[in-house]
Design a protein around this motif. Structure first.
Motif, PDB file in Angstrom:
ATOM      1  N   LYS A  19      -5.591  -1.102  -3.946  1.00 46.30           N
ATOM      2  CA  LYS A  19      -4.644  -0.191  -4.577  1.00 46.30           C
ATOM      3  C   LYS A  19      -4.397  -0.595  -6.025  1.00 46.30           C
ATOM      4  O   LYS A  19      -4.340  -1.781  -6.354  1.00 46.30           O
ATOM      5  N   SER A  79       0.872  -1.169   0.000  1.00 42.77           N
ATOM      6  CA  SER A  79       0.000   0.000   0.000  1.00 42.77           C
ATOM      7  C   SER A  79       0.912   1.224   0.000  1.00 42.77           C
ATOM      8  O   SER A  79       1.153   1.850   1.027  1.00 42.77           O
ATOM      9  N   ASP A 117      -7.617   2.813   4.465  1.00 44.31           N
ATOM     10  CA  ASP A 117      -8.163   1.455   4.546  1.00 44.31           C
ATOM     11  C   ASP A 117      -9.686   1.441   4.383  1.00 44.31           C
ATOM     12  O   ASP A 117     -10.397   2.302   4.914  1.00 44.31           O
ATOM     13  N   THR A 169      -5.017  -4.536  -6.031  1.00 44.43           N
ATOM     14  CA  THR A 169      -4.568  -5.440  -4.987  1.00 44.43           C
ATOM     15  C   THR A 169      -5.700  -5.712  -3.998  1.00 44.43           C
ATOM     16  O   THR A 169      -6.771  -5.092  -4.051  1.00 44.43           O
ATOM     17  N   ASP A 170      -5.440  -6.624  -3.062  1.00 49.42           N
ATOM     18  CA  ASP A 170      -6.457  -6.918  -2.060  1.00 49.42           C
ATOM     19  C   ASP A 170      -6.675  -5.758  -1.102  1.00 49.42           C
ATOM     20  O   ASP A 170      -7.653  -5.737  -0.351  1.00 49.42           O
ATOM     21  N   LYS A 171      -5.795  -4.756  -1.135  1.00 48.28           N
ATOM     22  CA  LYS A 171      -5.987  -3.537  -0.354  1.00 48.28           C
ATOM     23  C   LYS A 171      -6.692  -2.455  -1.153  1.00 48.28           C
ATOM     24  O   LYS A 171      -6.836  -1.320  -0.694  1.00 48.28           O
ATOM     25  N   THR A 210     -12.966  -1.718   3.769  1.00 43.42           N
ATOM     26  CA  THR A 210     -13.341  -3.123   3.689  1.00 43.42           C
ATOM     27  C   THR A 210     -14.790  -3.226   3.235  1.00 43.42           C
ATOM     28  O   THR A 210     -15.666  -2.542   3.779  1.00 43.42           O
TER      29      THR A 210
END
Length: 350
Positions: free
Chosen positions: A238, A20, A174, A234-236, A176
């Motif tokens: 980004k 990140s 962040d 990405t899984d974040k 979710t």
């Protein structure tokens, strides 16, 4: 040193080029290509393992800063210590959470000959995640509905008001996407522990993710806007790859934002285009994005122009940007001496 260009010593933060990433390394690369200045770069870090510290081809020296939570006085003391050694000309902060402290110090830094070009505290507040829905309503911009969560007991009310899935966001970073109450509770505790309360619950909007990197002159004018469509996420959440696109609605939206706020400096619009073609503003970041070097590749060196703004110089609007330019981020293993890490961790400089 290139004698045809005046020398500037520029310090910048955001050196955490991880999964990140912060914008600092990309901003540094852009500044090295400044057509107006021969730039000597000083890295400012918060952690001894921020990868940018160990890039000697970019940064002449690096120094550790106190965390933003330490307050303005601690930051002032450290910056003036660094300035005494390095004679800084410009500082470019690249993290959301640190901008308030740097903004408060801007007049004092200017008195010491250190220039900045930062959004005001009022500008930071109006585009803050917690205030974004109200900002959109005031200026006729589409923003997802949201609700502040002060405890897990607020989750059922938020779900009833906003529906599932529910997007939970931290105060600064962040997010979710939660599909069940159990997921939402877990995300709430994680986000609150990292960024504090309140946690923001936001209406989920499906569509295509688009970002716009912009630069505004502080008088209501937009100098540059480069839109990018994410190709790999990405899984974040980004962008790990993206491509510049042609869409007149995107620079127009950036222009409306700059005019409504009289924004000072770089910014990023995080947008979602729905299947029906609607553009929702998901977030407005108050600094350059980590992918800002793509804008340089497309012909708009926004960080280099920011140096001129910081020094009070006139900057003309950029011309057309190149469409179809891509970036693909990659991981690169830096092999460094443990002595360098120990020096940074114990002494706070390298």
């Amino acid at each position: 040193m290139n004698p045809a260009r005046p020398r500037l010593t520029v310090a910048l933060t955001g050196l955490n080029a991880v999964d990140s990433p912060g914008p600092g390394v990309a901003v540094a690369r852009a500044l090295r290509e400044s057509p107006a200045y021969d730039v000597r770069l000083i890295g400012l870090s918060y952690e001894a393992l921020e990868p940018g510290i160990y890039l000697p081809d970019l940064f002449a020296r690096s120094y550790q800063l106190p965390y933003p939570s330490a307050g303005t006085a601690a930051l002032r003391t450290r910056l003036l210590e660094i300035h005494e050694r390095e004679q800084l000309d410009v500082i470019i902060p690249n993290f959301d959470a640190e901008l308030y402290n740097f903004g408060r110090l801007a007049p004092e830094l200017a008195a010491h000959g250190i220039h900045t070009f930062l959004p005001t505290a009022a500008q930071l507040e109006m585009r803050d995640k917690l205030n974004l829905a109200a900002f959109g309503a005031e200026h006729g911009l589409q923003v997802p509905a949201d609700m502040r969560l002060f405890g897990v007991a607020d989750i059922p009310k938020a779900a009833a008001q906003l529906g599932w899935p529910l997007v939970l966001k931290g105060r600064y970073y962040d997010a979710t996407v939660c599909h069940t109450p159990a997921q939402a509770e877990q995300a709430f505790w994680q986000l609150q522990a990292r960024w504090g309360a309140p946690v923001l619950a936001q209406q989920f909007v499906a569509g295509q993710e688009i970002n716009v990197a912009g630069l505004a002159d502080g008088r209501g004018g937009l100098l540059s806007a480069v839109p990018m469509r994410k190709l790999f996420i990405t899984d974040k959440g980004k962008a790990w790859a993206g491509i510049t696109i042609a869409d007149d609605a995107l620079p127009a939206l950036a222009r409306r934002f700059a005019a409504a706020t009289r924004w000072r400096g770089g910014f990023e619009l995080e947008l979602m285009r729905t299947a029906a073609g609607e553009l929702f503003i998901m977030e407005i970041n108050p600094r350059f994005p980590a992918w800002i070097y793509l804008a340089v590749g497309a012909g708009h060196n926004q960080p280099a122009a920011l140096l001129q703004l910081a020094r009070g110089e006139a900057v003309s609007d950029f011309n057309e940007y190149a469409v179809g330019k891509m970036f693909v981020r990659y991981a690169w293993d830096l092999v460094v001496d443990n002595a360098d890490f120990q020096q940074m961790a114990s002494v706070g400089e390298l």
